[in-house]
Design an enzyme around this catalytic site. Structure first.
Site, PDB file in Angstrom:
ATOM      1  N   SER A 121      25.252 -33.383 -10.013  1.00  0.00           N
ATOM      2  CA  SER A 121      26.265 -32.639 -10.775  1.00  0.00           C
ATOM      3  C   SER A 121      25.582 -31.968 -11.953  1.00  0.00           C
ATOM      4  O   SER A 121      24.506 -32.411 -12.392  1.00  0.00           O
ATOM      5  CB  SER A 121      27.339 -33.611 -11.294  1.00  0.00           C
ATOM      6  OG  SER A 121      28.162 -33.002 -12.265  1.00  0.00           O
ATOM      7  N   TYR A 139      29.813 -41.433 -15.762  1.00  0.00           N
ATOM      8  CA  TYR A 139      29.775 -40.494 -14.624  1.00  0.00           C
ATOM      9  C   TYR A 139      28.493 -39.657 -14.683  1.00  0.00           C
ATOM     10  O   TYR A 139      27.742 -39.572 -13.698  1.00  0.00           O
ATOM     11  CB  TYR A 139      31.008 -39.589 -14.611  1.00  0.00           C
ATOM     12  CG  TYR A 139      30.913 -38.570 -13.497  1.00  0.00           C
ATOM     13  CD1 TYR A 139      31.018 -38.960 -12.163  1.00  0.00           C
ATOM     14  CD2 TYR A 139      30.671 -37.219 -13.770  1.00  0.00           C
ATOM     15  CE1 TYR A 139      30.890 -38.028 -11.134  1.00  0.00           C
ATOM     16  CE2 TYR A 139      30.547 -36.289 -12.746  1.00  0.00           C
ATOM     17  CZ  TYR A 139      30.656 -36.701 -11.431  1.00  0.00           C
ATOM     18  OH  TYR A 139      30.517 -35.789 -10.404  1.00  0.00           O
TER      19      TYR A 139
HETATM   20  P1  NDP Z   1      36.890 -35.444  -3.643  1.00  0.00           P
HETATM   21  O1  NDP Z   1      37.611 -36.418  -4.491  1.00  0.00           O
HETATM   22  O2  NDP Z   1      37.614 -34.273  -3.124  1.00  0.00           O
HETATM   23  O3  NDP Z   1      36.204 -36.193  -2.401  1.00  0.00           O
HETATM   24  C1  NDP Z   1      35.485 -37.386  -2.599  1.00  0.00           C
HETATM   25  C2  NDP Z   1      35.100 -37.990  -1.270  1.00  0.00           C
HETATM   26  O4  NDP Z   1      34.356 -39.208  -1.526  1.00  0.00           O
HETATM   27  C3  NDP Z   1      36.309 -38.378  -0.430  1.00  0.00           C
HETATM   28  O5  NDP Z   1      36.081 -38.032   0.919  1.00  0.00           O
HETATM   29  C4  NDP Z   1      36.372 -39.892  -0.564  1.00  0.00           C
HETATM   30  O6  NDP Z   1      36.849 -40.482   0.645  1.00  0.00           O
HETATM   31  C5  NDP Z   1      34.894 -40.260  -0.749  1.00  0.00           C
HETATM   32  N1  NDP Z   1      34.749 -41.547  -1.411  1.00  0.00           N
HETATM   33  C6  NDP Z   1      35.035 -41.852  -2.704  1.00  0.00           C
HETATM   34  N2  NDP Z   1      34.870 -43.182  -2.909  1.00  0.00           N
HETATM   35  C7  NDP Z   1      34.468 -43.712  -1.715  1.00  0.00           C
HETATM   36  C8  NDP Z   1      34.167 -45.019  -1.278  1.00  0.00           C
HETATM   37  N3  NDP Z   1      34.228 -46.089  -2.107  1.00  0.00           N
HETATM   38  N4  NDP Z   1      33.801 -45.213   0.007  1.00  0.00           N
HETATM   39  C9  NDP Z   1      33.751 -44.169   0.861  1.00  0.00           C
HETATM   40  N5  NDP Z   1      34.013 -42.895   0.518  1.00  0.00           N
HETATM   41  C10 NDP Z   1      34.390 -42.682  -0.769  1.00  0.00           C
HETATM   42  O7  NDP Z   1      35.619 -34.971  -4.531  1.00  0.00           O
HETATM   43  P2  NDP Z   1      34.586 -33.748  -4.341  1.00  0.00           P
HETATM   44  O8  NDP Z   1      34.567 -33.298  -2.950  1.00  0.00           O
HETATM   45  O9  NDP Z   1      34.838 -32.773  -5.404  1.00  0.00           O
HETATM   46  O10 NDP Z   1      33.227 -34.483  -4.729  1.00  0.00           O
HETATM   47  C11 NDP Z   1      32.232 -34.800  -3.778  1.00  0.00           C
HETATM   48  C12 NDP Z   1      30.959 -35.154  -4.531  1.00  0.00           C
HETATM   49  O11 NDP Z   1      30.557 -34.066  -5.343  1.00  0.00           O
HETATM   50  C13 NDP Z   1      31.108 -36.353  -5.454  1.00  0.00           C
HETATM   51  O12 NDP Z   1      29.897 -37.099  -5.407  1.00  0.00           O
HETATM   52  C14 NDP Z   1      31.263 -35.709  -6.835  1.00  0.00           C
HETATM   53  O13 NDP Z   1      30.821 -36.553  -7.869  1.00  0.00           O
HETATM   54  C15 NDP Z   1      30.388 -34.496  -6.684  1.00  0.00           C
HETATM   55  N6  NDP Z   1      30.699 -33.376  -7.561  1.00  0.00           N
HETATM   56  C16 NDP Z   1      31.973 -32.857  -7.666  1.00  0.00           C
HETATM   57  C17 NDP Z   1      32.212 -31.781  -8.503  1.00  0.00           C
HETATM   58  C18 NDP Z   1      33.585 -31.212  -8.707  1.00  0.00           C
HETATM   59  O14 NDP Z   1      33.798 -30.536  -9.739  1.00  0.00           O
HETATM   60  N7  NDP Z   1      34.513 -31.399  -7.787  1.00  0.00           N
HETATM   61  C19 NDP Z   1      31.121 -31.146  -9.246  1.00  0.00           C
HETATM   62  C20 NDP Z   1      29.844 -31.780  -9.090  1.00  0.00           C
HETATM   63  C21 NDP Z   1      29.649 -32.822  -8.261  1.00  0.00           C
HETATM   64  P3  NDP Z   1      37.955 -41.657   0.722  1.00  0.00           P
HETATM   65  O15 NDP Z   1      38.776 -41.602  -0.537  1.00  0.00           O
HETATM   66  O16 NDP Z   1      38.717 -41.349   1.977  1.00  0.00           O
HETATM   67  O17 NDP Z   1      37.135 -42.891   0.852  1.00  0.00           O
HETATM   68  C1  8X3 Z   2      31.725 -32.743 -11.702  1.00  0.00           C
HETATM   69  C2  8X3 Z   2      31.497 -31.673 -12.697  1.00  0.00           C
HETATM   70  O1  8X3 Z   2      31.593 -31.094 -15.180  1.00  0.00           O
HETATM   71  O2  8X3 Z   2      33.370 -32.492 -14.273  1.00  0.00           O
HETATM   72  O3  8X3 Z   2      30.545 -33.420 -11.444  1.00  0.00           O
HETATM   73  O4  8X3 Z   2      31.179 -33.391 -14.621  1.00  0.00           O
HETATM   74  S1  8X3 Z   2      31.924 -32.207 -14.252  1.00  0.00           S
END
Ligand code: NDP
Ligand code: 8X3
Length: 253
Positions: free
Chosen positions: A138, A151
């Site tokens: 991130s 985080y």
């Molecule tokens: P979402 O919340 O849309 O999706 C998260 C996914 O992670 C879901 O499929 C969820 O599946 C899975 N997950 C979470 N906890 C668990 C667990 N304990 N076991 C198995 N699966 C798990 O988030 P994003 O798609 O936005 O984020 C994806 C990645 O990108 C994350 O690592 C996030 O930190 C990172 N990220 C996101 C950003 C943003 O602004 N959105 C920016 C930068 C990085 P389920 O709940 O079905 O288990």
């Molecule tokens: C998700 C982006 O800026 O919310 O990783 O940390 S931020």
């Protein structure tokens, strides 16, 4: 059409779902994971059914469940060419001194322990396939912000772990990339705020944020580069997002 296979964690929503769709569109077979079976079943169906996609339902924090799920991958999906470590979450937006310790531990268990566990369990086969590992870090790995505390620290771990993997795996022909997105619209913010739709609307409203498809496109590009090319780290923001001055706390006179 590709005959390769990608395993994408966290494919029940957001980035993971979009990444699975993007790879499947190019003919990759996909193994998709998450805890929500109904969503995985629907995704497998959408992507062509059980000959093209396979769902694994497990909690990535649970090592035994992760081992059992990987052991149950059908033979026709078992040669994994790309591991996309995407499952992860943020919990809470408050200052460290107000944070819930259990939420901190959940982020560490998911974003760090879960990610290194599945990576270690898959390393032998990724070496055998001269494969690719893409880790979702991130911008929070690079830029601290108020309320980012644990985080951001988990994502710094992911970034540095990616570099360490690169160092160890370069002689094996395994590529490793740390993808570092900024603001992207997904359920991420609902998870982080405990389902606060107003917070979601406020964060993304008028910002033209990144979409999961933008991240999926980027990761597909990384995967489709020639085998001798490694993208080490890639930070991506929406045009609307940029840096602010340092905050300065001043005592009242
Ligand atoms: P979402 O919340 O849309 O999706 C998260 C996914 O992670 C879901 O499929 C969820 O599946 C899975 N997950 C979470 N906890 C668990 C667990 N304990 N076991 C198995 N699966 C798990 O988030 P994003 O798609 O936005 O984020 C994806 C990645 O990108 C994350 O690592 C996030 O930190 C990172 N990220 C996101 C950003 C943003 O602004 N959105 C920016 C930068 C990085 P389920 O709940 O079905 O288990
Ligand atoms: C998700 C982006 O800026 O919310 O990783 O940390 S931020």
């Amino acid at each position: 059409m590709s005959s390769r296979t990608a395993l994408i964690t966290g494919a029940t929503a957001g980035f993971g779902q979009a990444i699975a769709r993007r790879f499947a569109k190019e003919g990759w077979k996909v193994v998709v994971t998450g805890r929500r079976k109904d969503r995985l079943d629907a995704l497998v169906e959408e992507l062509g059914g059980p000959t093209r996609a396979h769902g694994l339902v497990f909690d990535i924090r649970d090592e035994a469940a992760t081992r059992a799920a990987l052991a149950a991958i059908p033979a026709e999906f078992s040669k994994i060419d790309a591991l996309v470590n995407n499952a992860g979450l943020a919990l809470g937006t408050g200052p460290a001194q107000d944070c819930d310790l259990d939420q901190w531990k959940t982020m560490i268990d998911t974003n760090i322990t879960g990610l290194v566990t599945i990576t270690r369990l898959m390393l032998d086969q990724l070496i055998a396939s001269r494969g690719l590992i893409v880790n979702l870090a991130s911008v929070a790995a690079n830029w601290p912000y108020p309320g980012g505390n644990v985080y951001g620290a988990t994502k710094s771990f992911v970034q540095q772990f990616s570099r360490g993997l690169r160092s160890d795996l370069s002689a094996k022909g395994v590529r490793v990339t740390s993808i570092e997105p900024g603001m992207a619209e997904s359920e991420f913010t609902l998870v982080r705020t405990g389902g606060d739709q107003a917070a979601y609307n406020k964060l993304y409203g008028g910002a033209n944020p990144l979409q999961p498809e933008d991240i999926a496109e980027t990761i597909y590009w990384v995967a489709s580069l020639p085998a001798h090319v490694n993208i080490n780290t890639l930070e991506i923001m929406p045009v609307s997002q940029s840096w602010a001055p340092f905050q300065v706390y001043r005592e009242a006179k």
